[in-house]
Design a protein around this motif. Sequence first.
Motif, PDB file in Angstrom:
ATOM      1  N   ASN A 186      -7.505  22.950 -25.704  1.00  0.00           N
ATOM      2  CA  ASN A 186      -8.578  23.834 -26.155  1.00  0.00           C
ATOM      3  C   ASN A 186      -8.501  25.263 -25.638  1.00  0.00           C
ATOM      4  N   VAL A 187      -7.570  25.573 -24.733  1.00  0.00           N
ATOM      5  CA  VAL A 187      -7.436  26.976 -24.324  1.00  0.00           C
ATOM      6  C   VAL A 187      -6.554  27.737 -25.320  1.00  0.00           C
ATOM      7  N   LEU A 188      -5.870  26.999 -26.186  1.00  0.00           N
ATOM      8  CA  LEU A 188      -4.940  27.642 -27.125  1.00  0.00           C
ATOM      9  C   LEU A 188      -5.667  28.632 -28.054  1.00  0.00           C
ATOM     10  N   GLY A 189      -6.724  28.173 -28.702  1.00  0.00           N
ATOM     11  CA  GLY A 189      -7.446  29.025 -29.661  1.00  0.00           C
ATOM     12  C   GLY A 189      -7.994  30.290 -29.014  1.00  0.00           C
ATOM     13  N   PRO A 190      -8.757  30.173 -27.904  1.00  0.00           N
ATOM     14  CA  PRO A 190      -9.310  31.378 -27.274  1.00  0.00           C
ATOM     15  C   PRO A 190      -8.225  32.346 -26.784  1.00  0.00           C
ATOM     16  N   GLY A 216     -17.062  38.543 -18.323  1.00  0.00           N
ATOM     17  CA  GLY A 216     -18.437  38.424 -17.851  1.00  0.00           C
ATOM     18  C   GLY A 216     -18.656  37.175 -17.035  1.00  0.00           C
ATOM     19  N   GLU A 217     -19.924  36.961 -16.688  1.00  0.00           N
ATOM     20  CA  GLU A 217     -20.299  35.827 -15.834  1.00  0.00           C
ATOM     21  C   GLU A 217     -21.029  34.783 -16.666  1.00  0.00           C
ATOM     22  N   TYR A 218     -20.620  33.558 -16.523  1.00  0.00           N
ATOM     23  CA  TYR A 218     -21.203  32.449 -17.283  1.00  0.00           C
ATOM     24  C   TYR A 218     -21.836  31.465 -16.310  1.00  0.00           C
ATOM     25  N   VAL A 219     -22.923  30.830 -16.755  1.00  0.00           N
ATOM     26  CA  VAL A 219     -23.456  29.705 -15.983  1.00  0.00           C
ATOM     27  C   VAL A 219     -23.588  28.524 -16.937  1.00  0.00           C
ATOM     28  N   LEU A 220     -22.930  27.424 -16.589  1.00  0.00           N
ATOM     29  CA  LEU A 220     -23.097  26.186 -17.355  1.00  0.00           C
ATOM     30  C   LEU A 220     -23.955  25.249 -16.513  1.00  0.00           C
ATOM     31  N   LYS A 260     -10.126  19.601 -13.096  1.00  0.00           N
ATOM     32  CA  LYS A 260      -8.808  19.963 -13.651  1.00  0.00           C
ATOM     33  C   LYS A 260      -8.907  21.159 -14.574  1.00  0.00           C
ATOM     34  N   MET A 261      -9.957  21.201 -15.381  1.00  0.00           N
ATOM     35  CA  MET A 261     -10.113  22.359 -16.282  1.00  0.00           C
ATOM     36  C   MET A 261     -10.374  23.613 -15.456  1.00  0.00           C
ATOM     37  N   SER A 262     -11.118  23.474 -14.354  1.00  0.00           N
ATOM     38  CA  SER A 262     -11.355  24.624 -13.469  1.00  0.00           C
ATOM     39  C   SER A 262     -10.028  25.147 -12.949  1.00  0.00           C
ATOM     40  N   GLU A 263      -9.165  24.241 -12.519  1.00  0.00           N
ATOM     41  CA  GLU A 263      -7.861  24.663 -11.971  1.00  0.00           C
ATOM     42  C   GLU A 263      -7.039  25.390 -13.035  1.00  0.00           C
ATOM     43  N   MET A 301     -16.049  25.377 -21.170  1.00  0.00           N
ATOM     44  CA  MET A 301     -15.347  26.099 -20.097  1.00  0.00           C
ATOM     45  C   MET A 301     -14.200  26.926 -20.696  1.00  0.00           C
ATOM     46  N   ALA A 302     -13.448  26.324 -21.620  1.00  0.00           N
ATOM     47  CA  ALA A 302     -12.316  27.038 -22.238  1.00  0.00           C
ATOM     48  C   ALA A 302     -12.807  28.259 -23.017  1.00  0.00           C
ATOM     49  N   ALA A 303     -14.011  28.170 -23.571  1.00  0.00           N
ATOM     50  CA  ALA A 303     -14.545  29.282 -24.384  1.00  0.00           C
ATOM     51  C   ALA A 303     -14.827  30.524 -23.541  1.00  0.00           C
TER      52      ALA A 303
END
Length: 414
Positions: free
Chosen positions: A93-97, A33-37, A48-51, A25-27
Amino acid sequence: MVRRSGPLSGSVNVPGAKNSVLKLMAATLLAEGEYVLTNVPAITDVQKMSETLNALGVTTDWLGPHELHLTNTGNITPEVPFEKFDKMRASLNVLGPLLTHYGSARINWPGGDDFGDRPINLHVEGLQRMGATVDEGLLDIYAHAEQLKGTTIELEIPSVGATENLVTAAVYAKGVTVIDNAAREPEVQDLCNMLVAMGADIEGIGTSRLVVHGVKKGSLRSTRHAVIVDRVQAATYMAAVAVAGGDIMVRGARTEHMEELLNCYARMGVAVTPQRDGVRVTSHERLRAIDFITEPYPGIATDYKPLLVAMLCISRGEGSVTETLFPGRFKYIEEFRRLGASIAIYGNKATVRGVYELIGSEVKVPDIRAGAALVVAGLVASGETTISDIFHIDRGYDDLVGRLSALGADVRRV
Ligand code: EPU
């Protein structure tokens, strides 16, 4: 509430892995663009990661129970609001991106399970070697670099989180980044595979030397990706049948990701037979005690440890577990003792003398994996075991109660 149960029977589908999906998700911060996981577990950490991502500018919506749609419109604010960011280790993990794509990132100090000190020096030092300045403030961490530069980084410890942060940072770095002593966990591989599908150039996936050739900033593209099956949730259902007895199919489990653990189960007397779409697990006799050591992948993961301790509690003889990753990861032992387990701790080693039967009692969950292991232990405890603070379990387990009940276990949320 758990009551003595067994033998278990039937089959269980194993959901996607928490420790993969949060990083995937963080990546999505790396490219518009649009992603589907797909195969996304329904767990509170995903929420929480979504928020967090929503606050940064990525929208999320569910297409189905296990399918998450994420849209990065390109309108990203690389600063996480204070209140969003306090409960997960994976928030780091959002730090790197953010840093590699937007030139700066402000994040709050990460949370996560309390295993004692959980430093972030390997993340910080790696980014600094790539040319970033990093200020570790009292409340937040601020990193800045117009353009990261490729370099060679040798990790002192094969840290999962640091490897992931540095790989994502390296995809837009100028030149080549080599990460030596990289973590090799299947979840790290899953992230690398998604990055490659997005257009990143990464060699050595699954080995301890990752070589990342930086590509032009913004040139990655969105993708569709199936989250890897959760080896720890799979191990949990296997441990449940191991202690309660029975014969179950654990569908989706990838035996190649769990070899050392399956060796432990076999040595303890559990029959594990790989099948085309998962693993058949049968247990009919009292388990045998063994000694084991937790290690980075491909060794026995620290996340399996509470499950193995639950099994040792009722095994014949005395076994031990030596923890090499998080020396403070023994808080839950006190809860097992409340169930009548005989466990002694010497530094980073716990010795468990098996008893015939555990005794139902009231216990409190200290962290995700220990919580699941207490549920497993409750299956072989006399009377009733009441487990509180189960919000920890909900962070990483997709309907543990429903799945165990479907196997015939007497487990209820009350
Ligand atoms: N470490 C450092 N400095 C750092 C980073 C790590 O010294 O900058 C040390 C840690 O203190 C620890 C060792 O390195 O002694 C390994 O830590 P690692 O960084 O590999 O762990 P993590 O990324 O914080 C992930 C999982 C954990 C899992 C560990 C080990 C996520 C969100 N968490 O944590 O999962 O136990 O790897 O496999 O991926 C769980 O799911 O319940 C859980 C705790």
